[in-house]
Design a protein around this motif. Structure first.
Motif, PDB file in Angstrom:
ATOM      1  N   TYR A 287       0.814  -1.217   0.000  1.00  0.00           N
ATOM      2  CA  TYR A 287       0.000   0.000   0.000  1.00  0.00           C
ATOM      3  C   TYR A 287       0.849   1.270   0.000  1.00  0.00           C
ATOM      4  N   THR A 288       2.154   1.140   0.271  1.00  0.00           N
ATOM      5  CA  THR A 288       3.026   2.316   0.254  1.00  0.00           C
ATOM      6  C   THR A 288       3.199   2.881  -1.155  1.00  0.00           C
ATOM      7  N   VAL A 289       2.823   2.132  -2.178  1.00  0.00           N
ATOM      8  CA  VAL A 289       2.949   2.642  -3.551  1.00  0.00           C
ATOM      9  C   VAL A 289       1.804   3.586  -3.903  1.00  0.00           C
ATOM     10  N   SER A 296       1.733   7.852 -11.834  1.00  0.00           N
ATOM     11  CA  SER A 296       2.206   6.605 -11.234  1.00  0.00           C
ATOM     12  C   SER A 296       1.229   5.448 -11.425  1.00  0.00           C
ATOM     13  N   LEU A 297       0.091   5.720 -12.059  1.00  0.00           N
ATOM     14  CA  LEU A 297      -0.925   4.691 -12.262  1.00  0.00           C
ATOM     15  C   LEU A 297      -0.631   3.851 -13.497  1.00  0.00           C
ATOM     16  N   TYR A 366      -1.332   0.702  -9.420  1.00  0.00           N
ATOM     17  CA  TYR A 366      -0.130   1.523  -9.576  1.00  0.00           C
ATOM     18  C   TYR A 366       0.991   0.700 -10.203  1.00  0.00           C
ATOM     19  N   SER A 367       1.752   1.326 -11.060  1.00  0.00           N
ATOM     20  CA  SER A 367       2.822   0.627 -11.784  1.00  0.00           C
ATOM     21  C   SER A 367       3.855   0.034 -10.836  1.00  0.00           C
ATOM     22  N   ALA A 368       4.150   0.749  -9.746  1.00  0.00           N
ATOM     23  CA  ALA A 368       5.188   0.296  -8.817  1.00  0.00           C
ATOM     24  C   ALA A 368       4.823  -1.017  -8.129  1.00  0.00           C
ATOM     25  N   PHE A 369       3.541  -1.346  -8.118  1.00  0.00           N
ATOM     26  CA  PHE A 369       3.128  -2.599  -7.475  1.00  0.00           C
ATOM     27  C   PHE A 369       3.680  -3.807  -8.222  1.00  0.00           C
ATOM     28  N   ILE A 375       5.045  -7.581  -4.854  1.00  0.00           N
ATOM     29  CA  ILE A 375       4.056  -8.667  -4.963  1.00  0.00           C
ATOM     30  C   ILE A 375       4.277  -9.701  -3.868  1.00  0.00           C
ATOM     31  N   LEU A 376       5.531 -10.092  -3.663  1.00  0.00           N
ATOM     32  CA  LEU A 376       5.828 -11.068  -2.609  1.00  0.00           C
ATOM     33  C   LEU A 376       5.531 -10.482  -1.229  1.00  0.00           C
TER      34      LEU A 376
END
Length: 418
Positions: A287-289, A296-297, A366-369, A375-376
């Motif tokens: 959730y920090t992303v 950033s989406l 968000y792309s950073a996810f 993911i892990l």
């Protein structure tokens, strides 16, 4: 069982919490945020819950009754005994927090002020409170399980063993008794969580008032959503603060059982500050992303940001509704009173489901996810919260009431699936 048949409706808990929260936000917007009175919504909501339970008592939906012919001398002795038991506990707790280096940070100052205020209120109002409570909320069962009574028994048993002539009785045996350990662990659990919840009340109340007073004039969509999110979180922590701070016959929320396992405690505590910082250092928190930058989406458009934020606040509102629907039974690693209606009549752990869905669905936009560490990390946090639900059930299923609930509501997380 009465607690399953006559629990307060989730809608009542939610309406009471939301109404109290909005009333104090409006009051502080009008008069300016008053840091010295940030705890007022907590006490006000407790009073509202107490009034609701008193009305239910009048309708025969409670195990308490009014003692219409009290023996005043006996009543005074009972009230005074309880007052004197809790007085040193409150005093020691308030000063222990102040002496602990961890609670000397600026973020903990509201909690310390809250404890000092409660101690002053207790000094003046504690004895009248017990006199009134033992008269209006009389119950022989509650008398037996009253934590103050159990503490008195522990003190007497310990002194007896210390001064027993033959020396065959160790004072430590007192603390090996299961119920005595439950009383002490309940105090420890509440001592841990009360500062966390109370500090969040201060932060979210101040944020809600500040947004409305200083930033709301631009009427931007994102600003409105941030304001609504602050209000939702405020509802959650005010209700939780009531549940952790005040165990009372008026709230009918005595802790009946607490998890005695190390596993149950560990899984729970590593989900909360400060130990969740250790968990977060091992497993990145997805959730920090989340942010308010359209670039950033996955779809870097302002319109998509609005869609994501609407989804975010909708999921958050559902999650807070589920949390608050527990009312004064909110508690970690313990059992107070079961809530078996509303969302809890559909699955047994709806809060876990909505929290994990909230984190996953919003973060995935968000792309950073979309990197393996994030993911892990999401999978690890999900496993931790699922494990928390499972360890909670290992404790709760020891009670026949919960086993009946498991037969009635067969799925833990997703209806018809899990």
């Amino acid at each position: 069982m009465r607690s399953m048949q006559h629990n307060i409706s989730p809608h009542v808990y939610v309406a009471a919490t939301l109404g109290t929260t909005l009333a104090f936000i409006a009051l502080f917007i009008q008069r300016g945020f008053q840091p010295d009175y940030f705890y007022a919504p907590i006490l006000a909501l407790a009073a509202v819950y107490g009034l609701i339970n008193l009305v239910r008592q009048g309708k025969g939906l409670s195990d308490f009754r009014i003692d219409t012919k009290p023996d005043f001398a006996k009543l005074l002795r009972r009230a005074l005994a309880r007052y004197l038991v809790w007085l040193p506990i409150f005093y020691i707790a308030a000063h222990a927090y102040r002496m602990a280096p961890y609670y000397n940070s600026p973020s903990s100052q509201p909690a310390l002020y809250f404890f000092d205020t409660l101690l002053k209120l207790y000094l003046v109002g504690g004895l009248p409170y017990f006199l009134l409570t033992l008269t209006i909320k009389s119950s022989r069962v509650e008398d037996f399980y009253d934590p103050a009574v159990r503490i008195i028994h522990m003190i007497k048993q310990t002194l007896y063993r210390i001064f027993h002539i033959d020396g065959t009785h160790s004072p430590l045996q007192v603390f090996k008794k299961r119920y005595n350990r439950k009383v002490l662990l309940n105090l420890l659990m509440r001592a841990y969580f009360i500062p966390i919840m109370v500090s969040q009340v201060y932060a979210n109340l101040g944020q809600s008032v500040t947004f409305a007073a200083n930033r709301f004039d631009d009427h931007s969509f994102i600003t409105v959503l941030f304001w609504l999110m602050a209000i939702l979180w405020l509802c959650d922590v005010i209700n939780a603060s009531v549940a952790y701070c005040i165990e009372s016959r008026w709230l009918e929320n005595r802790t009946r059982s607490i998890d005695l396992s190390i596993t149950g405690w560990a899984v729970c505590l590593f989900c909360y500050y400060p130990l969740n910082s250790v968990t977060g250092s091992l497993f990145p928190f997805a959730y920090t992303v989340v942010n308010s930058n359209p670039g950033s989406l996955l779809v870097p458009e302002l319109g998509f940001l609005y869609v994501v934020k609407l989804l975010e606040i909708s999921l958050l509102a559902l999650h807070i509704y589920i949390d608050v629907s527990l009312g004064t039974s909110v508690a970690n690693i313990s059992l107070k009173k079961l809530q078996t209606t509303g969302p809890y009549g559909v699955v047994r752990h709806p809060g876990t489901t909505t929290k994990l869905a909230f984190w996953l669905l919003i973060s995935a936009c968000y792309s950073a996810f979309w990197s393996w560490p994030i993911i892990l990390g999401q999978l690890a946090w999900s496993a931790l919260y699922v494990g928390r639900a499972l360890t909670e059930e290992l404790h709760l299923r020891q009670h026949e009431e919960y086993r009946e609930y498991m037969e009635k509501v067969r799925y833990r997380f997703i209806p018809g699936l899990l």
